[in-house]
Write a protein that holds these residues in place. Sequence first.
Motif, mmCIF file in Angstrom:
data_model
loop_
_atom_site.group_PDB
_atom_site.id
_atom_site.type_symbol
_atom_site.label_atom_id
_atom_site.label_comp_id
_atom_site.label_asym_id
_atom_site.label_seq_id
_atom_site.Cartn_x
_atom_site.Cartn_y
_atom_site.Cartn_z
ATOM 1 N N THR A 130 -23.506 39.438 82.707
ATOM 2 C CA THR A 130 -23.807 40.062 81.415
ATOM 3 C C THR A 130 -24.744 39.230 80.543
ATOM 4 N N GLY A 131 -24.585 37.911 80.556
ATOM 5 C CA GLY A 131 -25.352 37.044 79.659
ATOM 6 C C GLY A 131 -26.851 37.223 79.718
ATOM 7 N N PRO A 132 -27.469 37.264 80.928
ATOM 8 C CA PRO A 132 -28.925 37.414 80.999
ATOM 9 C C PRO A 132 -29.406 38.844 80.752
ATOM 10 N N ILE A 133 -28.476 39.792 80.679
ATOM 11 C CA ILE A 133 -28.850 41.213 80.638
ATOM 12 C C ILE A 133 -28.927 41.769 79.223
ATOM 13 N N PHE A 134 -27.874 41.568 78.445
ATOM 14 C CA PHE A 134 -27.750 42.264 77.162
ATOM 15 C C PHE A 134 -28.492 41.550 76.042
ATOM 16 N N ALA A 135 -28.977 42.354 75.093
ATOM 17 C CA ALA A 135 -29.848 41.818 74.053
ATOM 18 C C ALA A 135 -29.696 42.621 72.773
ATOM 19 N N ASP A 136 -30.565 42.346 71.801
ATOM 20 C CA ASP A 136 -30.434 42.899 70.455
ATOM 21 C C ASP A 136 -31.690 43.653 70.023
ATOM 22 N N GLY A 137 -31.515 44.601 69.106
ATOM 23 C CA GLY A 137 -32.649 45.342 68.560
ATOM 24 C C GLY A 137 -32.201 46.659 67.973
ATOM 25 N N ALA A 138 -33.147 47.383 67.399
ATOM 26 C CA ALA A 138 -32.844 48.671 66.774
ATOM 27 C C ALA A 138 -34.057 49.583 66.834
ATOM 28 N N ALA A 139 -33.793 50.876 66.862
ATOM 29 C CA ALA A 139 -34.869 51.879 66.793
ATOM 30 C C ALA A 139 -34.298 53.151 66.188
ATOM 31 N N THR A 178 -10.664 37.525 75.677
ATOM 32 C CA THR A 178 -11.837 36.688 75.401
ATOM 33 C C THR A 178 -12.743 37.275 74.330
ATOM 34 N N GLY A 179 -12.681 38.595 74.143
ATOM 35 C CA GLY A 179 -13.582 39.248 73.202
ATOM 36 C C GLY A 179 -14.970 39.481 73.763
ATOM 37 N N TYR A 180 -15.145 39.236 75.066
ATOM 38 C CA TYR A 180 -16.457 39.402 75.688
ATOM 39 C C TYR A 180 -16.499 40.631 76.601
ATOM 40 N N LEU A 181 -17.706 41.183 76.739
ATOM 41 C CA LEU A 181 -17.932 42.319 77.615
ATOM 42 C C LEU A 181 -17.855 41.884 79.069
ATOM 43 N N GLU A 182 -17.198 42.712 79.895
ATOM 44 C CA GLU A 182 -17.144 42.500 81.337
ATOM 45 C C GLU A 182 -17.651 43.758 82.030
ATOM 46 N N MET A 183 -18.305 43.582 83.174
ATOM 47 C CA MET A 183 -18.917 44.728 83.845
ATOM 48 C C MET A 183 -18.885 44.541 85.348
ATOM 49 N N ASP A 184 -18.512 45.596 86.058
ATOM 50 C CA ASP A 184 -18.589 45.613 87.517
ATOM 51 C C ASP A 184 -19.955 46.188 87.876
ATOM 52 N N GLY A 185 -20.955 45.317 87.922
ATOM 53 C CA GLY A 185 -22.338 45.743 88.076
ATOM 54 C C GLY A 185 -22.602 46.566 89.322
ATOM 55 N N ARG A 186 -21.972 46.218 90.431
ATOM 56 C CA ARG A 186 -22.232 46.923 91.693
ATOM 57 C C ARG A 186 -21.785 48.385 91.602
ATOM 58 N N LYS A 187 -20.584 48.618 91.060
ATOM 59 C CA LYS A 187 -20.079 49.985 90.951
ATOM 60 C C LYS A 187 -20.837 50.781 89.893
ATOM 61 N N VAL A 188 -21.217 50.119 88.809
ATOM 62 C CA VAL A 188 -21.992 50.804 87.773
ATOM 63 C C VAL A 188 -23.343 51.236 88.337
ATOM 64 N N PHE A 189 -23.941 50.370 89.151
ATOM 65 C CA PHE A 189 -25.226 50.708 89.770
ATOM 66 C C PHE A 189 -25.093 51.961 90.631
ATOM 67 N N GLY A 190 -24.061 52.012 91.463
ATOM 68 C CA GLY A 190 -23.871 53.164 92.335
ATOM 69 C C GLY A 190 -23.699 54.450 91.558
ATOM 70 N N TRP A 191 -22.946 54.376 90.452
ATOM 71 C CA TRP A 191 -22.725 55.554 89.608
ATOM 72 C C TRP A 191 -24.021 56.000 88.938
ATOM 73 N N ALA A 192 -24.714 55.046 88.331
ATOM 74 C CA ALA A 192 -25.915 55.387 87.559
ATOM 75 C C ALA A 192 -27.074 55.820 88.438
ATOM 76 N N ALA A 193 -27.226 55.195 89.599
ATOM 77 C CA ALA A 193 -28.372 55.491 90.463
ATOM 78 C C ALA A 193 -28.157 56.716 91.336
ATOM 79 N N GLY A 194 -26.894 57.110 91.540
ATOM 80 C CA GLY A 194 -26.622 58.230 92.436
ATOM 81 C C GLY A 194 -25.940 59.412 91.780
ATOM 82 N N ALA A 195 -24.762 59.190 91.216
ATOM 83 C CA ALA A 195 -23.933 60.289 90.713
ATOM 84 C C ALA A 195 -24.545 61.019 89.528
ATOM 85 N N LEU A 196 -25.452 60.381 88.794
ATOM 86 C CA LEU A 196 -26.000 60.992 87.586
ATOM 87 C C LEU A 196 -27.268 61.819 87.820
#
Length: 330
Positions: free
Chosen positions: A172-181, A214-232
């Motif tokens: 998660t650390g190298p991925i998430f960032a800040d901004g607004a639009a 911990t108050g920190y975000l956790e993510m199962d990147g491999r499963k999220v990838f499969g869902w986002a790249a295929g099921a959607l």
Amino acid sequence: MNEVSDRMAAVAAAGSSVTAGSRIAGLGAYRPADVVGNARAADAAGVNPEWIAQRIGIQERRHAAESETVVTMAVEAGKEALANAGFTADGVDMVILATCSMPSPMPNGAAQVAAGLGCRAAAGFDLNAACSGFSHSLAVADCLVKSAAARAVLVVGSERMSDWVSARDRNTGPIFADGAAAALVVPTPTPEIFPVAWGSDGGRADLIRINAATGYLEMDGRKVFGWAAGALTPVIRTACDRAGIEPGELKAFVPHQANLRIIGAQSASLGAPGLVTATDVTHAGNTCAASVPLALHALYRNKQIRTGDPVLLFGFGAGLTYAAQVVLSP
């Protein structure tokens, strides 16, 4: 109906002016000044810069300073959207803040954004659908304008995800960032924001979550990838069908900026060679609810899309939630 109910109905009818559709009248964005390159992010996460670039497709991301809050960044993005639309803050009667990174559930951020912009007495609420928050909010704004519940809705996606991830977590650390639009939504005689295709898969909500300990975000990147790249993939097609457009007629595709591999897989599924696909993630990182409007703003600013171009927006993320709609570029 009796005399009282007849009179009430007449007053309600006189006060409403249902419109055929809505449109995006202006866009705005705010990107924090602190640019965090891969060398710095990799050092914190205990990986090498090449690993980040190859696995995620990010070269740099923005981190907010202490003074750059979810609200202040949203205000700055909103100012630009209003200016680009030639609109004054007094004309805004609703502010929707799409965010999942407010430091506290109360007070809400939208009312503070409205106050910061000078939108006197505008209604305001936060909408948390994580990375699909902007697309959800845009659909809600479209409904509000078409039903005459609001005449000018400012939709802002704003995130300080750096508060909610550990820089030491390579997932998660190298991925998430800040901004607004932001986008200003107003009435129009013919629709320029088309019907949304949305839904959720709450049975898999634990794939992206905040660890209570911990108050920190956790993510199962491999499963999220499969869902986002295929099921959607069907959702993307449905959004096109509801707009009455073939994928090959689109001018641009603006998906949630999760990582380049997911973006590439989703774009390929449209079967539209030459389609302009937003890759703002390379320089902005994953900014959750801000990612779709930031990427749309970048295409607009760089003149990669022109006024009236049909563009497919697609948000997806924690929940698991998703929402897609075709819009015409302002």
